[in-house]
Motif scaffolding. Structure first.
Motif, short mmCIF file in Angstrom:
data_model
loop_
_atom_site.label_atom_id
_atom_site.label_comp_id
_atom_site.label_asym_id
_atom_site.label_seq_id
_atom_site.Cartn_x
_atom_site.Cartn_y
_atom_site.Cartn_z
N HIS A 266 27.92 40.50 -16.84
CA HIS A 266 28.80 40.44 -18.02
C HIS A 266 27.89 40.37 -19.25
N ARG A 302 20.44 47.86 -10.34
CA ARG A 302 21.31 48.70 -11.16
C ARG A 302 20.66 49.09 -12.48
N LEU A 303 21.11 50.21 -12.98
CA LEU A 303 20.68 50.62 -14.32
C LEU A 303 21.49 49.75 -15.28
N GLY A 305 23.22 48.02 -18.42
CA GLY A 305 23.78 48.65 -19.62
C GLY A 305 24.52 49.94 -19.30
N TYR A 354 24.54 61.28 -9.37
CA TYR A 354 24.92 59.93 -8.94
C TYR A 354 25.75 59.25 -10.04
N1 CMC Z 1 23.64 51.36 -11.84
C1 CMC Z 1 23.71 51.98 -10.64
N2 CMC Z 1 24.85 52.10 -9.91
C2 CMC Z 1 25.97 51.56 -10.43
C3 CMC Z 1 25.97 50.88 -11.67
C4 CMC Z 1 24.75 50.80 -12.40
N3 CMC Z 1 24.69 50.17 -13.58
N4 CMC Z 1 27.22 50.43 -11.94
C5 CMC Z 1 27.98 50.80 -10.90
N5 CMC Z 1 27.22 51.48 -9.98
C6 CMC Z 1 27.69 52.13 -8.76
C7 CMC Z 1 28.02 51.12 -7.67
O1 CMC Z 1 26.89 50.85 -6.85
C8 CMC Z 1 29.15 51.81 -6.95
O2 CMC Z 1 28.59 52.80 -6.14
P1 CMC Z 1 29.30 53.21 -4.72
O3 CMC Z 1 30.63 53.78 -5.11
O4 CMC Z 1 28.36 54.17 -4.10
O5 CMC Z 1 29.43 51.91 -3.95
C9 CMC Z 1 29.91 52.55 -8.05
O6 CMC Z 1 28.93 52.77 -9.09
C10 CMC Z 1 31.08 51.77 -8.63
O7 CMC Z 1 30.58 50.51 -9.03
P2 CMC Z 1 31.40 49.19 -9.01
O8 CMC Z 1 30.50 48.04 -8.68
O9 CMC Z 1 32.65 49.38 -8.22
O10 CMC Z 1 31.80 49.09 -10.49
P3 CMC Z 1 32.49 47.85 -11.10
O11 CMC Z 1 33.56 48.40 -11.94
O12 CMC Z 1 32.84 46.84 -10.10
O13 CMC Z 1 31.32 47.20 -11.96
C11 CMC Z 1 29.85 46.73 -13.70
C12 CMC Z 1 31.21 47.33 -13.30
C13 CMC Z 1 29.81 46.72 -15.23
C14 CMC Z 1 29.73 45.30 -13.19
C15 CMC Z 1 28.74 47.64 -13.13
O14 CMC Z 1 28.85 48.94 -13.61
C16 CMC Z 1 27.35 47.06 -13.40
O15 CMC Z 1 26.85 46.24 -12.65
N6 CMC Z 1 26.68 47.54 -14.53
C17 CMC Z 1 25.40 47.00 -14.89
C18 CMC Z 1 25.59 45.68 -15.59
C19 CMC Z 1 26.11 45.86 -16.99
O16 CMC Z 1 25.62 46.68 -17.76
N7 CMC Z 1 27.11 45.02 -17.36
C20 CMC Z 1 27.69 45.02 -18.70
C21 CMC Z 1 29.12 45.42 -18.71
S1 CMC Z 1 29.71 45.76 -20.39
C22 CMC Z 1 29.68 44.25 -21.18
C23 CMC Z 1 30.75 43.36 -20.74
O17 CMC Z 1 31.92 43.61 -21.05
O18 CMC Z 1 30.43 42.38 -20.06
#
Ligand code: CMC
Length: 431
Positions: A266, A302-303, A305, A354
């Motif tokens: 987050h 994870r990447l 951001g 990806y």
């Molecule tokens: N890098 C690589 N792969 C990713 C990433 C990433 N940043 N984010 C999602 N994925 C992949 C994930 O592994 C999954 O792959 P698969 O379908 O093969 O299993 C797919 O994309 C869907 O991911 P998810 O975990 O279901 O996505 P989510 O909606 O649960 O998670 C998230 C959202 C923001 C937690 C996630 O994208 C993440 O961890 N991002 C990096 C952390 C980040 O930048 N967070 C800030 C969010 S914005 C500020 C806020 O509001 O807090």
């Protein structure tokens, strides 16, 4: 003509009312489903669950739309400033001149932190994470201002203007104090200055050398705080609502929200992005190695951001902040090699199957750290800055919960998957 949805389970048909929001978002009101059928909806992480009705923020993740009280984030970013947007988010309308002045006065009058409360800092080890300090300091406001934190909604709402202004203003002052504490610098008194300039003074003035306001820095800070001001039912705002729904006061609810924000998935992501960019820079990688590691699907690589639980097209905040980054650096006459790395990473990821197939785009945290860094704010303070920016959204959400006469305590259900019933075995017989 109100619509209904039919749910058929075990040959039993249940009619559930359909709800439609201002922007046409649709929901099935399933509150009676369990009572009528014994079933609940399973939705781990509540990704498809509407937990409340809210009039604060509209977010359409598929189309990259974000509006606060009807006003688009682009218009607010271009024409408003943080304090005005905070007022809008909290009170529902843009302030008149008179209301804006009264709100500004209240913020200024409540900027100080009591001497007794300042002593709390003596108890923190020097390396205490800033968000840990912020959460506990904000929780302790309920002890220093018990009349504003009675845990009785009617009484607490009667003092809402004061407690809301106090929370925003003191989170700002406490943030600056946390920065100075971690550096071993003496605390400073707030001045009779506009909100952002006061923060910069509290952070950067020296005993015999006052911080001199730089318009470009003030406006960049204003923009970045405004961009964080609210974001619908994100993890920390939903936490504030959940905690508040137990009848607890604003300060305790905010402290819980700060805790939720501190996680790396987050608000903690903004610091993680900078660590990531820095390590790519230090290892002389152009980002290629990092991107291929990020594709292994594990949460630890994870990447940062990139990706968002709701946006599946683009994050409008990232667009504004990404564009502002270059402008701010230019205005300040600075350059940052991490900005080039961020651009390269973004370009590479946006061409990579990806990321494209999973609809992963830069989010608000991808570029915000570069602006914070240009303003002289160290990485360990980034999430505190996010908390300061998000405080109006949390306050508005708490107020909605506290003012709802039909509100219930948040109490989700679960599917139990532990052991079935078994008999207690005395310790001597357990082997
Ligand atoms: N890098 C690589 N792969 C990713 C990433 C990433 N940043 N984010 C999602 N994925 C992949 C994930 O592994 C999954 O792959 P698969 O379908 O093969 O299993 C797919 O994309 C869907 O991911 P998810 O975990 O279901 O996505 P989510 O909606 O649960 O998670 C998230 C959202 C923001 C937690 C996630 O994208 C993440 O961890 N991002 C990096 C952390 C980040 O930048 N967070 C800030 C969010 S914005 C500020 C806020 O509001 O807090």
């Amino acid at each position: 003509m109100p619509k209904n949805a039919l749910i058929k389970i075990d040959d039993k048909e249940i009619s559930c009312p359909v709800m439609v929001g201002t922007e046409g978002e649709k929901a099935i009101d399933a509150r009676n489903l369990r009572k009528d059928t014994g079933y609940i909806f399973y939705d781990q992480g509540y990704g498809n669950t509407g937990s409340c009705e809210s009039a604060i923020t509209f977010l359409d993740g598929d189309n990259g739309i974000l509006r606060h009280r009807g006003y688009s984030i682009d218009q607010l970013a271009g024409q408003s400033e943080f304090v005005e947007t905070a007022y809008l988010i909290i009170y529902g309308e843009l302030p008149t001149m008179k209301q804006r002045k009264a709100f500004g006065d209240l913020l200024r009058q409540n900027a100080h932190v009591e001497t007794q409360m300042q002593r709390l800092f003596d108890g923190y080890p020097k390396d205490t994470p800033p968000m840990v300090m912020l959460a506990s300091l904000v929780a302790s406001l309920a002890g220093y201002y018990p009349d504003l934190a009675t845990n009785n909604f009617e009484k607490d709402l009667g003092q809402f203007d004061l407690s809301a202004a106090m929370a925003i203003s003191k989170i700002r002052t406490l943030g600056a104090m946390i920065y100075r504490h971690t550096r071993g610098l003496p605390f400073l008194h707030p001045k009779d200055l506009p909100f952002c300039d006061n923060f910069l003074h509290l952070m950067f003035s020296e005993p015999y050398h006052d911080y001199v306001s730089i318009p470009e820095v003030t406006s960049a800070l204003n923009l970045i705080l405004l961009m964080h001001a609210d974001h619908e039912q994100n993890c920390s705002s939903a936490t504030v609502r959940m905690v508040g729904s137990s009848g607890v006061n604003l300060f305790t609810s905010l402290a819980a929200g700060i805790g939720a924000l501190s996680g790396p998935l987050h608000g903690g992501a903004n610091a993680a992005v900078m660590h990531m960019l820095q390590s790519i820079h230090d290892e002389h990688d152009d980002g290629t190695r990092f991107i291929s590691a990020a594709k292994d699907g594990s949460k630890s690589h994870r990447l940062m951001g990139f990706g968002h639980a709701v946006y599946r097209n683009f994050d409008p905040r990232a667009k504004v902040i990404g564009e502002a980054c270059g402008v701010v650096l230019k205005k300040l006459g600075k350059s940052d090699p991490l900005l080039d790395i961020a651009h390269n990473l973004e370009q590479a990821a946006l061409k990579d199957d990806y990321f494209v197939s999973r609809k992963l785009y830069p989010n608000v945290d991808f570029y915000s750290g570069i602006i914070f860094r240009a303003l002289g704010i160290p990485i360990n303070m980034f999430t505190v800055m996010f908390a300061l920016g998000r405080s109006p959204g949390w306050i508005a959400n708490w107020r909605e919960v506290a003012s709802n006469p039909k509100g219930r305590i948040y109490r989700p259900r679960q599917i139990y998957v532990g052991p079935a019933r078994r008999d207690y075995v005395p310790i001597a017989q357990r082997g």
